[in-house]
Design a protein around this motif. Structure first.
Motif, PDB file in Angstrom:
ATOM      1  N   PRO A 193       3.186  -9.657   9.211  1.00 34.02           N
ATOM      2  CA  PRO A 193       2.858  -8.172   9.226  1.00 34.02           C
ATOM      3  C   PRO A 193       1.908  -8.218   7.704  1.00 34.02           C
ATOM      4  O   PRO A 193       1.712  -8.955   6.924  1.00 34.02           O
ATOM      5  CB  PRO A 193       4.152  -7.704   8.536  1.00 34.02           C
ATOM      6  CG  PRO A 193       5.259  -8.603   9.128  1.00 34.02           C
ATOM      7  CD  PRO A 193       4.482  -9.923   9.229  1.00 34.02           C
ATOM      8  N   VAL A 194       1.121  -7.096   7.600  1.00 35.10           N
ATOM      9  CA  VAL A 194       0.390  -6.573   6.521  1.00 35.10           C
ATOM     10  C   VAL A 194       1.095  -5.656   5.971  1.00 35.10           C
ATOM     11  O   VAL A 194       1.691  -4.929   6.552  1.00 35.10           O
ATOM     12  CB  VAL A 194      -0.956  -6.313   6.804  1.00 35.10           C
ATOM     13  CG1 VAL A 194      -1.721  -5.551   5.677  1.00 35.10           C
ATOM     14  CG2 VAL A 194      -1.697  -7.401   7.665  1.00 35.10           C
ATOM     15  N   VAL A 195       1.274  -5.799   4.619  1.00 35.20           N
ATOM     16  CA  VAL A 195       1.731  -4.665   3.422  1.00 35.20           C
ATOM     17  C   VAL A 195       0.506  -4.100   2.529  1.00 35.20           C
ATOM     18  O   VAL A 195       0.020  -4.918   2.139  1.00 35.20           O
ATOM     19  CB  VAL A 195       2.993  -5.290   2.666  1.00 35.20           C
ATOM     20  CG1 VAL A 195       3.469  -4.046   2.057  1.00 35.20           C
ATOM     21  CG2 VAL A 195       4.035  -5.805   3.918  1.00 35.20           C
ATOM     22  N   THR A 196       0.636  -2.923   2.744  1.00 36.12           N
ATOM     23  CA  THR A 196      -0.126  -2.098   1.560  1.00 36.12           C
ATOM     24  C   THR A 196       0.675  -1.814   0.497  1.00 36.12           C
ATOM     25  O   THR A 196       1.745  -1.241   0.791  1.00 36.12           O
ATOM     26  CB  THR A 196      -1.268  -1.184   1.809  1.00 36.12           C
ATOM     27  OG1 THR A 196      -0.562   0.099   2.511  1.00 36.12           O
ATOM     28  CG2 THR A 196      -2.171  -1.716   3.287  1.00 36.12           C
ATOM     29  N   LEU A 197       0.235  -1.658  -0.837  1.00 34.33           N
ATOM     30  CA  LEU A 197       1.034  -1.209  -1.879  1.00 34.33           C
ATOM     31  C   LEU A 197       0.204  -0.039  -2.512  1.00 34.33           C
ATOM     32  O   LEU A 197      -1.018  -0.163  -2.945  1.00 34.33           O
ATOM     33  CB  LEU A 197       1.351  -2.406  -2.860  1.00 34.33           C
ATOM     34  CG  LEU A 197       2.141  -3.309  -2.349  1.00 34.33           C
ATOM     35  CD1 LEU A 197       2.370  -4.456  -3.720  1.00 34.33           C
ATOM     36  CD2 LEU A 197       3.617  -2.910  -1.838  1.00 34.33           C
ATOM     37  N   GLU A 198       0.649   1.147  -2.474  1.00 37.45           N
ATOM     38  CA  GLU A 198      -0.176   2.262  -3.021  1.00 37.45           C
ATOM     39  C   GLU A 198       0.407   2.602  -4.293  1.00 37.45           C
ATOM     40  O   GLU A 198       1.618   2.998  -4.397  1.00 37.45           O
ATOM     41  CB  GLU A 198       0.162   3.523  -1.931  1.00 37.45           C
ATOM     42  CG  GLU A 198      -0.448   3.226  -0.687  1.00 37.45           C
ATOM     43  CD  GLU A 198      -0.576   4.085   0.528  1.00 37.45           C
ATOM     44  OE1 GLU A 198       0.211   5.184   0.174  1.00 37.45           O
ATOM     45  OE2 GLU A 198      -0.841   3.920   1.520  1.00 37.45           O
TER      46      GLU A 198
END
Length: 140
Positions: free
Chosen positions: A129-134
């Motif tokens: 998985p890829v995770v983006t943190l906003e």
């Protein structure tokens, strides 16, 4: 596993003593990600490599190509608001799991900068998985 925990403790101490730089990852910006344990409810600190996409941070849940997702990934699925410590900055961010085709684009961006990530995907059958943190507020 125990060895990895000790190693992470060393990296965390070095990171905090040197304003976010560590000798093993001198070329790699290394943020500290604080998640809330999915089962324990306790804070867990993990040093992770990242890239950026606009104002978002991009993380890869590779666990060096192991067959299981790393603990921090399960934690942020349960508690998506996390804390990032980068250099002398601290801020909260919301974790979002991007869908295709964005996931593949972001994974390729990371593996283009850090070739180990291309190798990790070949070591495992799971789709890493890829995770983006906003960031939730302006970074201070």
């Amino acid at each position: 596993m125990h060895h990895q925990k000790e190693y992470n403790k060393t990296i965390i101490a070095e990171f905090r003593a040197n304003g976010g730089r560590t000798k093993d990852f001198a070329a790699t910006p290394l943020p500290l990600l604080t998640t809330i344990g999915a089962r324990s409810g306790q804070p867990r600190i993990t040093p992770l490599a990242y890239t950026t996409d606009g104002d978002r941070f991009v993380l890869i849940a590779s666990d060096k190509g192991s067959p299981n997702h790393p603990g921090w990934y399960h934690n942020l699925l349960a508690h998506p608001v996390v804390t990032i410590e980068i250099g002398h900055e601290h801020f909260q961010a919301r974790a979002v799991i991007p869908e295709e085709p964005e996931r593949t684009r972001l994974y390729k961006q990371m593996s283009d900068q850090m070739s180990a990530f291309a190798e990790y995907q070949q070591l495992t059958n799971r789709k890493i998985p890829v995770v983006t943190l906003e960031p939730l507020s302006s970074r201070a």
